[in-house]
Design an enzyme around this catalytic site. Structure first.
Site, mmCIF file in Angstrom:
data_model
loop_
_atom_site.group_PDB
_atom_site.id
_atom_site.type_symbol
_atom_site.label_atom_id
_atom_site.label_comp_id
_atom_site.label_asym_id
_atom_site.label_seq_id
_atom_site.Cartn_x
_atom_site.Cartn_y
_atom_site.Cartn_z
ATOM 1 C CB CYS A 48 -0.906 0.044 1.237
ATOM 2 S SG CYS A 48 -1.545 -1.533 1.769
ATOM 3 C CE LYS A 51 -1.491 1.284 -3.665
ATOM 4 N NZ LYS A 51 -2.291 0.112 -3.464
ATOM 5 C CE1 TYR A 177 -8.693 -3.453 -4.132
ATOM 6 C CE2 TYR A 177 -9.280 -5.696 -4.687
ATOM 7 C CZ TYR A 177 -9.557 -4.520 -4.025
ATOM 8 O OH TYR A 177 -10.681 -4.414 -3.272
ATOM 9 C CD GLU A 181 -3.791 -0.479 -6.405
ATOM 10 O OE1 GLU A 181 -2.820 -1.049 -5.868
ATOM 11 O OE2 GLU A 181 -4.788 -0.086 -5.756
ATOM 12 C CG HIS A 435 -22.401 23.540 -6.360
ATOM 13 N ND1 HIS A 435 -22.604 22.569 -7.322
ATOM 14 C CD2 HIS A 435 -22.345 24.726 -7.019
ATOM 15 C CE1 HIS A 435 -22.686 23.136 -8.507
ATOM 16 N NE2 HIS A 435 -22.517 24.449 -8.360
ATOM 17 C CD GLU A 440 -22.658 19.383 -6.399
ATOM 18 O OE1 GLU A 440 -23.612 19.925 -5.827
ATOM 19 O OE2 GLU A 440 -21.865 19.997 -7.143
#
Ligand code: NDP
Length: 459
Positions: A48, A51, A177, A181, A435, A440
């Site tokens: 993690c 990477k 994954y 990646e 916004h 949103e």
């Protein structure tokens, strides 16, 4: 009464083992942890953390190009792999050191050694016999190589972090994954990248709309995709590699990466001497309390191959420590775990896919596909976002949220809380958006795109 050297011995100093050891010691247990390779395990050292640093690095190149559309006059003199590697390695060393210190600070005895079972209460720890009342296996996993001629010529995920330079042409095998990646990193830093995967679409297990959008995003970055294909042979010709595919295609590359899953680290642990059972793939079999076939031996983290994510491993380690030594029996929740794939743009998801939800009952599907404001200006290819809610028709509970788009991982964490609390579509609807953001959109998905699972329910 039998006396043991320790109340708890943890084999493996990764995310799961360190959390378990530290919290157990905090509860007053006499704890030892053994780690044979690096403290912090895969996540901190070859997963993690390094990477994500490299994914961040890969993003900058495209951002520098985007900047021109916003009026910036930048000159890009190319990427310096060595400088990135040095920065990455320094951060990894810092974090790995912290893991070690956390244990010492908590009063845990650390062994920089391999631990293997002699019997169900005794371990060989770097040549020393150590006994413990309870033992926890937290040895993680290791990259899996395909068993094909020339497989030794290929690299695995660990190797990305020791490469001295960016390979000019990379062939990435797999489409999970790690594959997407890694492809993102290698392409973003300037390499040519091809993906080879055996399914028609990448990212099995993810929502189908997300998978389709992922294809567009990967192609938009200039990657070549080879679906419905597997490598059958790798050969070396002069200074490059030739990969023969199952569909008779031949691909030339400077580096081939197997990103074809991971295998539990149980080989040579002596599990048979303790009577601990594993499944056909070598993962330790545990019950809902993470107990193995031997009641005082537990297993947590990737070695059980359940939800192979760091935060899951630490949560389980913490819960087990509280259960065994904190007088607070509890289980970590494997439901509704939010997760992200750090491709570009990233994917993030929590809860059920449309397909899985429709198997259970009728669902309302809300989908939005749009170009974020930044990219209406930058005009960069493959940057369309996709946001999707899967809603139970009967209860109106949101069962799943899926997003491909910039900041999706940051957005999905909060959505995960709402879904975990049982939020309904109406709860989302009455939330006022921020916004202008992409986020949103999750609270302004007014019009149902379609329903699903109705026919199945009628049968
Ligand atoms: P995945 O299971 O995600 O992907 C494995 C890939 O290899 C799939 O595309 C799979 O194909 C393919 N594959 C497997 N066996 C073969 C074979 N014999 N021949 C051809 N292709 C094959 O594993 P990863 O190694 O990418 O990642 C391991 C785990 O680590 C993930 O599942 C995840 O839990 C965790 N992880 C999480 C990350 C994150 O949170 N961002 C990042 C990296 C890893 P098919 O789909 O057809 O089976």
């Amino acid at each position: 009464m039998t006396t043991y050297d320790f109340d708890l011995f943890v084999i493996g100093g990764g995310s799961a083992g360190v959390r378990l050891g530290r919290i157990s010691a905090g509860h007053g247990a006499r704890v030892a942890v053994a780690e044979e390779r690096f403290w912090g395990g895969t996540c901190v050292n070859v997963g993690c953390v390094p990477k994500k640093i490299m994914v961040n690095a890969a993003e900058y190149g495209a951002w520098a190009e985007d900047a021109a559309a916003f009026g910036w006059n930048l000159e890009n003199h190319g990427h310096d792999w060595g400088r990135l590697a040095a920065a990455r390695d320094a951060e990894v060393a810092r974090l790995s050191g912290i893991y070690g210190k956390l244990l010492a600070g908590a009063g845990v005895t650390s062994f920089d050694a391999r631990a293997t079972f002699i019997d169900a209460h005794t371990l060989d720890v770097g040549g020393q016999r150590v006994t413990a009342e309870r033992i926890v296996i937290a040895t993680g996993g290791t990259p899996h190589r395909l068993d094909i001629p020339g497989q030794e010529l290929a690299l695995v995920s660990d190797d990305l972090f020791t490469l001295k330079a960016l390979p000019r042409r990379s062939l990435v095998i797999g489409a999970g994954y790690i594959a997407v990646e890694f492809a993102t990193i290698l392409r973003g830093l300037g390499g040519e990248v091809e993906l080879v995967y055996r399914a028609p679409t990448p990212l099995r297990g993810f929502d189908e709309d997300i998978r389709t959008a992922a294809v567009e995003a990967l192609v938009g970055q200039g990657m070549v995709l080879n679906p419905d294909a597997s490598p059958v042979r790798i050969g070396k010709v002069e200074d490059h590699l030739m990969v023969t595919l199952s569909n008779s295609g031949i691909r030339e590359a400077d580096a081939v990466f197997f990103c074809t899953g991971r295998t539990a680290n149980t080989q040579g642990l002596g599990l048979d001497k303790a009577g601990v059972r594993t499944d056909a793939a070598g993962a330790v079999i545990v019950d809902d309390d993470h107990r193995t076939s031997i009641p005082h031996i537990y297993a947590i983290g990737d070695v059980i191959d359940r939800v192979n994510l760091t935060p899951m491993a630490t949560a389980v380690g913490h819960a087990l420590a509280d259960t065994l030594f904190g007088n607070n029996p509890r289980r970590a929740n494997y439901e509704n775990v939010a997760t992200a794939v750090f491709m570009s743009p990233p994917i993030a998801t929590v809860g059920l896919t449309e397909t899985d939800a429709a198997r259970i009952g009728p669902v309302d599907i809300y989908v939005s596909r749009f170009t974020p404001l930044r990219h209406t200006i930058s005009k960069r290819e493959g940057r369309k976002a996709l946001m999707k809610l899967v809603v139970c028709q009967r209860t109106q509970k949101v069962l799943g949220a899926h997003m491909l788009g910039e900041d999706s991982a940051e957005i999905m964490q909060g959505i995960g809380i709402a879904i975990g609390m049982g939020a309904t579509k109406q709860d989302f609807d009455r939330t006022i958006g921020i916004h202008p953001t992409a986020a949103e959109e999750f609270v302004t998905l007014r019009t149902r795109t379609r329903e699903a699972g109705v026919a199945q329910a009628a049968q």
